[in-house]
Design an enzyme around this catalytic site. Structure first.
Site, PDB file in Angstrom:
ATOM      1  N   SER A  50       0.697  -1.202  -0.034  1.00 40.34           N
ATOM      2  CA  SER A  50      -0.019   0.060   0.019  1.00 40.34           C
ATOM      3  C   SER A  50       0.656   1.179  -0.103  1.00 40.34           C
ATOM      4  CB  SER A  50      -0.965  -0.078   1.151  1.00 40.34           C
ATOM      5  OG  SER A  50      -0.241   0.049   2.332  1.00 40.34           O
ATOM      6  N   LYS A 111       0.963   4.845   6.965  1.00 38.21           N
ATOM      7  CA  LYS A 111       0.241   5.606   5.806  1.00 38.21           C
ATOM      8  C   LYS A 111       1.087   7.003   5.827  1.00 38.21           C
ATOM      9  CE  LYS A 111      -2.911   2.534   4.685  1.00 38.21           C
ATOM     10  NZ  LYS A 111      -2.635   1.569   3.480  1.00 38.21           N
TER      11      LYS A 111
END
Length: 274
Positions: A50, A111
């Site tokens: 990701s 993230k």
């Protein structure tokens, strides 16, 4: 009268138990390691794609624990020993952070911070709109990652599977550079048009939270999606630390043979900062 003095030899010190000393050393070591991991640095490995292109599966990085203050999520197993958050400081836009994901998984997630409390964030046609202003997005050279056990062909959609000049299998993605209003610049991947990810509603980040996104924009469950598909807004209290430096990376080809430990290491990735 007998003047002979009676003397007694000093008592010999009782030998310390070697077992007790070993236990004491082990407990001291564990306590120091716990303090170090909770309040200074901790190591994390990357299990998903990701955060491509910045982070590959098989990367290992060091995270600083003091960057945003301390909460129960700074401690192993999220032990409830710290009420609220102490020495608190908000992250900056563009920081790469590790935080505790939502239930039921409650696992650590990494993230990039895009929106701070009070910001508005929206995706339009694959471009970030931050506080009603489009974040500059410039296409650069494609990102190439070799197909290895750490990044098997199953992770690479068919249209992006290629071969390099030597005939080795690779995965090749369109790559772009984004630059946030504070000057932070980083690379992202965009595989094409995915309406749910590329065109979203307008989000307003609530107080005490941040809006996070993965750099691999079309393969990231982040703040664009509500749990369990994504992260939703992330409470700052749940942020455990800030990514600082890469200390190891492997392509997954190592075996029991010692020499493969060196050939499997992606030496060019070690030492890279954030």
């Amino acid at each position: 009268m007998d003047d002979t003095q009676i003397t007694t030899a000093p008592a010999k010190p009782r030998p310390r138990s070697e077992w007790l000393e070993n236990v004491r050393f082990a407990l001291t070591f564990l306590l120091l390691a716990l303090l170090f991991r909770s309040f200074l640095f901790s190591a994390y490995n990357i299990p998903s794609q990701s955060m491509l292109p910045r982070l590959l599966i098989g990367d290992y990085l060091i995270v600083s624990k003091w960057s945003y203050g301390y909460s129960r999520y700074s401690l192993p197993f999220s032990l409830p020993l710290i009420p609220g958050r102490i020495l608190a400081r908000d992250p900056a836009r563009g920081d790469t952070v590790v935080f505790r994901g939502p239930a039921p998984d409650n696992h650590d997630v990494i993230k990039r911070v895009i929106g701070l409390p009070g910001d508005t964030v929206q995706m339009r046609g694959g471009q970030v709109i931050l506080n009603a202003v489009a974040v500059p997005k410039e296409q650069v050279a494609d990102f190439v990652v070799p197909i290895t056990p750490s990044y098997p062909a199953s992770e690479c959609p068919f249209p992006f599977q290629k071969t390099d000049p030597r005939g080795a299998p690779i995965c090749q993605y369109p790559q772009f550079r984004e630059t946030l209003p504070n000057g932070r610049s980083y690379l992202v991947l965009d595989r094409g048009s995915f309406p749910q990810a590329d065109d979203t509603r307008l989000f307003t980040v609530p107080a005490g939270h941040v809006f996070v996104m993965g750099d691999n924009r079309d393969d990231s469950g982040d703040s664009r999606f509500a749990p369990p598909e994504g992260m939703g807004f992330v409470p700052i209290e749940k942020i455990a630390g800030k990514a600082q430096v890469m200390f190891f990376s492997t392509d997954g080809t190592a075996s029991l043979a010692p020499w493969t430990w060196f050939t499997a290491t992606r030496w060019n990735r070690i030492g890279g900062g954030f």
